[in-house]
Each structure stands twice: as structure tokens, then as C-alpha cells.
Design a protein around this motif. Structure first.
Motif, short mmCIF file in Angstrom:
data_model
loop_
_atom_site.label_atom_id
_atom_site.label_comp_id
_atom_site.label_asym_id
_atom_site.label_seq_id
_atom_site.Cartn_x
_atom_site.Cartn_y
_atom_site.Cartn_z
N VAL A 1 39.67 23.33 -20.03
CA VAL A 1 40.56 22.32 -19.43
C VAL A 1 40.13 20.91 -19.84
N ASP A 2 38.84 20.74 -20.13
CA ASP A 2 38.38 19.42 -20.58
C ASP A 2 39.03 19.03 -21.90
N GLN A 3 39.41 20.05 -22.67
CA GLN A 3 40.07 19.77 -23.96
C GLN A 3 41.59 19.78 -23.80
N GLY A 4 42.03 19.89 -22.55
CA GLY A 4 43.47 19.79 -22.29
C GLY A 4 44.22 21.10 -22.32
N GLU B 1 34.50 22.80 -8.75
CA GLU B 1 33.11 22.82 -9.24
C GLU B 1 32.16 22.94 -8.07
N ASN B 2 31.27 23.88 -8.15
CA ASN B 2 30.27 24.07 -7.09
C ASN B 2 28.88 23.97 -7.69
N THR B 3 28.01 23.29 -6.98
CA THR B 3 26.60 23.29 -7.39
C THR B 3 25.79 23.86 -6.24
N PHE B 4 25.09 24.93 -6.52
CA PHE B 4 24.23 25.54 -5.50
C PHE B 4 22.81 25.05 -5.75
N GLY C 1 28.11 38.91 -5.88
CA GLY C 1 29.05 39.43 -6.87
C GLY C 1 29.98 38.37 -7.42
N ALA C 2 29.99 37.19 -6.77
CA ALA C 2 30.93 36.15 -7.23
C ALA C 2 30.37 35.30 -8.37
N VAL C 3 29.06 35.10 -8.36
CA VAL C 3 28.44 34.24 -9.39
C VAL C 3 27.21 34.96 -9.96
N ASP C 4 27.29 35.30 -11.23
CA ASP C 4 26.21 36.08 -11.87
C ASP C 4 24.83 35.46 -11.69
N GLN C 5 24.75 34.13 -11.96
CA GLN C 5 23.42 33.49 -11.89
C GLN C 5 22.83 33.60 -10.49
N MET C 6 23.71 33.50 -9.48
CA MET C 6 23.23 33.59 -8.10
C MET C 6 22.76 35.01 -7.79
N ASP C 7 23.48 35.99 -8.32
CA ASP C 7 23.08 37.39 -8.09
C ASP C 7 21.68 37.64 -8.66
N LYS C 8 21.42 37.03 -9.82
CA LYS C 8 20.09 37.20 -10.45
C LYS C 8 19.00 36.62 -9.56
N ILE C 9 19.31 35.48 -8.94
CA ILE C 9 18.32 34.83 -8.06
C ILE C 9 18.06 35.71 -6.83
N VAL D 1 22.27 25.86 -9.67
CA VAL D 1 23.27 26.62 -10.42
C VAL D 1 24.63 25.93 -10.25
N SER D 2 25.23 25.56 -11.37
CA SER D 2 26.56 24.92 -11.31
C SER D 2 27.61 25.88 -11.83
N VAL D 3 28.70 25.95 -11.11
CA VAL D 3 29.78 26.86 -11.50
C VAL D 3 31.09 26.12 -11.42
N SER D 4 31.89 26.25 -12.46
CA SER D 4 33.24 25.66 -12.34
C SER D 4 34.26 26.76 -12.57
N THR D 5 35.33 26.70 -11.81
CA THR D 5 36.38 27.71 -11.97
C THR D 5 37.71 27.02 -12.21
#
Length: 361
Positions: free
Chosen positions: A162-165, A226-229, A285-293, A334-338
């Protein structure tokens, strides 16, 4: 709508916070739903409200996924308290208020920006100095040894952001209504293999310009969040003993106990998932990086050995897992954008959140 519109829950707060307006709103909705006009809502009469709440929460239609259907049934249970009884206007108002305030709190924490993608940003990207290096970088990542030029270009669109339009090409509507038609009309039946870098760059530019034109004619609305955990939600919970105890009690309530009142550590993740909203964490199950933590924290505390423990020990383990996660997230947030395409026209996406036309908002 404006080019970008932020949904931060303030409109919902305004609605629920104004007693006169909210009562009028509830009266109007209740009357609309109460088909048999008996002053109560049956499960059947509640269905449109439940469906509307689903739309407002951004869920797919009922029946399209087991995960979202589970949420729909939970919303219905909120109204009916799990019984098949009819719901009075007072109960309807209370539950609706709770649900809307919950949604508002979620939006305040993680606002959703509605982006109107009308091709302008995409065209700007195509004309910018960044276009060539970025597209060539994308080209180098595409592994389609037997792929045609068309295949390469479609693959490249999937990698644009989306940053590239570009609205997400992973969305089937965007793929079939924007990407595929412009690729078809610009590329035709070119079968050049292997695809050279020069050909790809020149052809992709043409197709991207055409896609920008198509978006101008038919803009796409994308909900961007955008979420930052960073562990701050966990820290807040752990530093408030009253809230922590309340959240732990609520989480372990659903965990089965044996005849000695002990619980299996196997249920720690289930309980952790129930604690997630209180700790500002996403569902498992929603955010892979968080599941790893979570996996890492559970491993450190031998949480996966399946042993039976007393309730206090179970709660202590949950608290320690949260503490371990907090430290990891504070060190490495962990930053996630959807980005998801909004398919409904915004004005009619959820009639539930539309106040009666004669009310002053």
C-alpha cells in the motif's frame, strides 16, 4: 470519503456516551429488529444485529469461516446469556453498549486507517526514482524459471504494498478486477522466456500505469492498521494486582480440574489466550512472531511438560510466562501491519452503527 480516514473509536464513544442519543438509537434499532412487536427480541430477531456487529468488527459473512462463526456465536451468547430466551430492551441496550465500548477501546488502542486507493500514489511511485531499483529488486526475488512475462508481472503485483499505492493483490477482488484485466490488456499473448530484466521493467511500468488508471476509475478502500507489541500492555497488567487477579481468575475458570482440584499445564496456552486482551496481546495464532515468543517463554518455564499443578501454581506460571514475554518484547518489540480491502460501501457496511436519521450526533 476523504483520501485517508482514521477510525479510532471516538465516534462510537460519542454515540454511547450521550445517554439521550444512545437511548434513541437503541429504541430505533430495537423497534427495527422486533418484527413481531412483542417487546422482546428472539434469537431469530437478533440475527441481523449479530450479523451487523460482525460487519462492524470486519468479520467475513456468517458461515464462511469456523473462526469467525465462533465469534458470531459468542456475540449472540452475550445477548442471550447462552439461553434460548428472548431479550428485553434493557438487556439489549446493556449488551450493545458493552460490545460497542469494547470495539471503541480496540480502535483507540489500534486505530484503523481507511485508505482510498485511487491510483494517484501508484502513479507517483511509477514516476519516482525509487521505481526502477525497487521493481528490479522484486524481479530478482521472483522464482519462476518457466514463467511467462505475464506470470512474472502478476507475481510482482503481489509483492507491491500500500505504501507504493497498490491495494493488496492477495485479495481476490483486487486480483480479478484490477491486476488480471490490466495485465491481459497490456501484455496480450507474450510468451518470451526466459523473461529479461529490461523487458520486465518496461512492461511492468506500462501495466502499473494502466492499473493506476483503473484505480482512478474504480478506487479501492483498504483498511490499514499497525500494531506494535512492546510489552507495555503486559507491564500495565502485572503492575495492577487487582486487575491481574481478576484476569487470572477469569482465565482459569474455563480450565478443567481433576478431582484433586489440579489443572494440566497443557491448558496454559488456552488460559494465556484468554488473558491476551487484558495484556494487550493478539490471540494465539494471529501473529507468527508473537507465537514464537510464547513458545520460547513456555519452553523456559517447562510449561509444556503436561504435568498437573494446583490452581495457584497454574496462575503463577501464567504470570511468569507473561513476565518473560514482557522482557522479550521490551527488548525486541514486534510490529505488525495489516491491510485488508473493504468490500462493502462504507456508508452501508454496518447499519447497526448508523444512528436514526433524525438524531443529532
Amino acid at each position: 470519503m476523504e483520501k485517508n480516514e482514521v477510525m479510532d473509536g471516538s465516534d462510537i464513544m460519542k454515540l454511547v456516551g450521550n445517554e439521550a442519543v444512545f437511548s434513541n438509537f437503541v429504541d430505533h434499532k430495537f423497534e427495527e429488529l422486533d418484527i413481531d412487536q412483542d417487546g422482546k427480541l428472539s434469537v431469530k430477531e437478533l440475527q441481523p444485529a449479530v450479523a451487523d456487529i460482525g460487519v462492524a468488527l470486519g468479520l467475513p459473512a456468517q458461515g464462511s469461516s469456523p473462526e469467525s462463526d465462533h465469534i458470531y456465536s459468542e456475540v449472540l451468547q452475550e445477548f442471550t446469556h447462552g439461553k434460548q430466551e428472548k431479550v428485553s430492551k434493557t438487556e439489549f441496550k446493556e449488551v450493545l453498549s458493552d460490545i460497542l465500548l469494547g470495539m471503541a477501546a480496540g480502535l483507540k488502542r489500534d486505530p484503523i486507517v481507511l485508505l482510498r486507493m485511487d491510483g494517484e500514489d501508484l502513479l507517483e511511485f511509477v514516476k519516482s526514482p525509487a521505481f526502477e531499483p525497487e521493481i528490479l529488486s522484486i524481479f530478482s526475488e521472483i522464482e519462476l524459471p518457466d514463467g511467462s512475462l505475464k506470470d512474472h508481472i502478476i507475481k510482482a503485483f503481489e509483492k507491491l504494498t500500500v505504501d507504493q499505492g497498490m491495494p493488496p493483490a492477495s485479495d481476490s477482488w483486487v486480483m480479478s478486477n484490477v491486476v488480471e484485466p490490466v495485465v491481459e490488456s497490456c501484455i496480450g499473448a507474450s510468451n518470451e522466456q526466459p523473461v529479461s530484466q529490461e523487458t520486465f521493467l518496461a512492461e511492468f511500468k506500462k501495466v502499473a500505469e494502466s492499473a493506476a488508471q483503473r484505480l482512478k476509475e474504480q478506487p479501492v478502500i483498504v483498511a490499514h492498521s499497525e500494531n506494535t507489541f512492546d510489552g507495555s500492555g503486559i507491564r500495565r497488567l502485572l503492575s495492577n494486582k487487582f486487575e491481574l487477579d481478576k484476569a487470572l481468575d477469569s482465565a482459569v475458570k474455563t480450565v478443567p480440574k481433576d478431582r484433586h482440584g489440579k489443572m494440566s499445564k497443557e491448558y496454559l496456552r488456552v488460559a494465556l489466550d484468554l488473558l491476551a486482551p487484558s495484556a494487550g496481546l493478539p490471540p494465539i495464532g494471529a501473529v507468527d512472531q508473537m507465537d514464537k515468543i510464547i513458545i520460547e517463554a513456555c519452553k523456559m518455564l517447562d510449561a509444556d511438560d503436561g504435568k498437573m499443578v494446583k490452581e495457584e501454581e497454574f496462575k503463577k506460571l501464567l504470570t511468569e510466562i507473561l513476565g518473560s514475554m514482557m522482557l522479550q518484547l521490551e527488548g525486541n518489540p514486534v510490529s505488525v501491519s495489516t491491510n485488508s480491502v473493504v468490500h462493502e460501501p462504507l456508508a452501508s457496511a454496518s447499519t447497526l452503527l448508523q444512528p436514526p436519521s433524525n438524531s443529532e450526533m
